[in-house]
Scaffold this motif. Structure first.
Motif, PDB file in Angstrom:
ATOM      1  N   ASP A  26      -7.372-117.332  19.737  1.00 14.09           N
ATOM      2  CA  ASP A  26      -7.200-116.029  20.402  1.00 14.09           C
ATOM      3  C   ASP A  26      -7.005-114.915  19.376  1.00 14.09           C
ATOM      4  N   TRP A  27      -6.300-115.207  18.280  1.00 15.30           N
ATOM      5  CA  TRP A  27      -6.118-114.204  17.231  1.00 15.30           C
ATOM      6  C   TRP A  27      -7.450-113.869  16.564  1.00 15.30           C
ATOM      7  N   GLU A  48      -9.383-111.717  18.866  1.00 19.88           N
ATOM      8  CA  GLU A  48      -8.748-110.393  18.967  1.00 19.88           C
ATOM      9  C   GLU A  48      -9.104-109.514  17.778  1.00 19.88           C
ATOM     10  N   LYS A  49      -9.138-110.109  16.566  1.00 17.22           N
ATOM     11  CA  LYS A  49      -9.421-109.350  15.342  1.00 17.22           C
ATOM     12  C   LYS A  49     -10.890-109.421  14.930  1.00 17.22           C
TER      13      LYS A  49
END
Length: 443
Positions: free
Chosen positions: A168-169, A172-173
């Motif tokens: 998910d990180w 997201e980035k």
């Protein structure tokens, strides 16, 4: 399973000498050579030296299934933590109170087999329905871990290093998941936001650190042999030194400063707690991540080396060994054979999320349902993959790579020692141990 009382049919009168022997055996919580019961049933003692809250019920199920198929063979189950395994086996061998069959690992095999306590299983496997059904690579690793190239352990399972990451990180980035080492270092930097207690990576600086830093070193350098042509270790080869320098440079820049004391539990808690983007561990931590993060994480084997092939450290191979002093070797072998069968290989490895030794299990549904495990199975069994065989056969290996070297690696992280100095010292101890081993072997 609870410990059973004295078996019926034993003579009630014991000489003083035999009474002492029995007392020593019971003090070891179970020993081999059990007698026949009054009904003619055979009882064998099985030692599980890797007891855990999750693993013990799995063994109890396997034992129950075995006893359904083999009602005349009873299994006396004795378990203890992995930290006690070497001492337990050493004490049992010294006193003559070994079990009939025991859970073994290639990290312990050299020590136990080196004391001539185990039965070679080569001929038994050759005549078994398992012949041709076990991973050739794992059989090779087991034989290489022993003192003389014989098969002293029937492989059941193995592990491999995994780079776990917060999917998910990354999304997201808009960062690419790590499929190369360049991806890894880029991600570690881009996903670090120390002001919000987010770090790109977590280093294992405490207990268990040496295996993990060597895993990263060899995977990056592409060196595939632990010993070079001259018989010296490659641990401190310039390519490995450069790789360790890159990892150490992440400390406090893309990792928490507390990582210098990280053991597995601390590292895992940081990742599952939501402050770490990537962590290096093996398949065994999948269950914990799944509970804490559910669909918000993923895993991949460590990235390939410069030539595109994977270089992996030889993770310990687990399996069962039959002890030489057992009076029930046939029954012990039958249980070991059952444990490595496809059905039990499926059951055990699906529960713990590890790589099955039984090749028929590798393509089963439960493997395909776990993408991380499926990719790990493919990489481990890929003919292009190179496995660096760790010298578990050296009696001093565990002491050198744990108590003697872990504090030195902490000095490296703290800037009190260079990576080259650290690896040179580690190499010196390993070369000395190898020389002594060759002298003892007469070559």
């Amino acid at each position: 399973m609870s410990r059973r009382g004295p078996l019926p049919g034993r003579r009630s009168r014991l000489t003083a000498a035999s009474a002492i022997a029995v007392g020593a055996c019971l003090a070891l919580t179970g020993c081999g050579g059990s007698g026949e019961s009054s009904s003619g049933d055979s009882e064998i003692t099985f030692w599980d030296g890797n007891a855990s809250a999750s693993g013990t019920p799995v063994w109890q199920h396997i034992i129950g299934e075995f006893q359904k198929s083999n009602p005349k063979i009873k299994i006396k189950y004795v378990s203890f933590p992995i930290a006690q395994s070497q001492q337990k086996y050493d004490t049992a061998i010294a006193s003559g109170g070994t079990p009939d069959v025991g859970l073994m690992s290639t990290s312990l095999l050299a020590n136990v087999a080196g004391q001539q306590a185990l039965e070679p299983l080569d001929d038994r496997l050759a005549g078994s329905s398992l012949n041709g059904k076990l991973s050739p690579k794992l059989l090779e690793l087991v034989k290489a871990a022993g003192p003389d190239g014989k098969l002293y352990e029937l492989p059941q399972t193995t592990n491999t290093g995994i780079l776990w990451y917060r999917s998910d990180w990354f999304k997201e980035k808009n960062v690419k998941p790590p499929t190369t080492w360049a991806d890894f270092y880029t991600a570690a930097d881009k996903l670090t936001d120390s002001g919000n207690n987010r770090f790109g990576f977590t280093i294992r600086g405490g207990a268990g650190s040496i295996a993990q830093i060597l895993e990263f070193a060899y995977a990056q350098s592409g060196i595939s042999q632990f010993w070079d042509a001259s018989g010296k270790t490659t641990v401190n080869a310039p390519q490995n030194v450069a790789a360790v320098e890159k990892v150490v440079a992440l400390y406090k820049k893309n990792t928490p400063s507390a990582d210098v004391n990280n053991d597995y539990l601390k590292m895992n808690a940081q990742f599952d707690g939501g402050s770490i983007a990537m962590m290096q561990h093996n398949l065994g931590s999948f269950v914990d991540h799944q509970k804490a993060l559910k669909g918000k994480f993923a895993g991949t084997t460590v990235p390939p080396s410069p030539d595109g092939s994977h270089v992996l450290l030889s993770s310990p191979v687990g399996g069962l060994s039959v002890f030489k002093k057992s009076k029930k070797k046939d029954a012990g072998w039958k249980f070991a054979e059952f444990v490595s069968s496809k059905a039990m290989s499926d059951y055990w490895n699906s529960k713990v999320g590890q790589i099955p030794a039984n090749v028929d299990s590798a393509n089963d549904t439960w493997v395909k349902e776990n993408p991380t495990l499926e990719s790990a199975v493919k990489v481990v069994n890929d003919p292009k993959t190179k496995i660096v065989q760790m010298p578990y056969y050296l009696p001093e290996f565990n002491a050198i790579t744990k108590a003697e070297s872990e504090p030195l690696y902490q000095k490296v992280l703290l800037g009190q020692m260079t990576p080259k100095e650290f690896l040179d010292q580690l190499a010196g101890k390993l070369n000395e141990a190898q020389t002594k081993y060759k002298e003892r072997k007469g070559g």
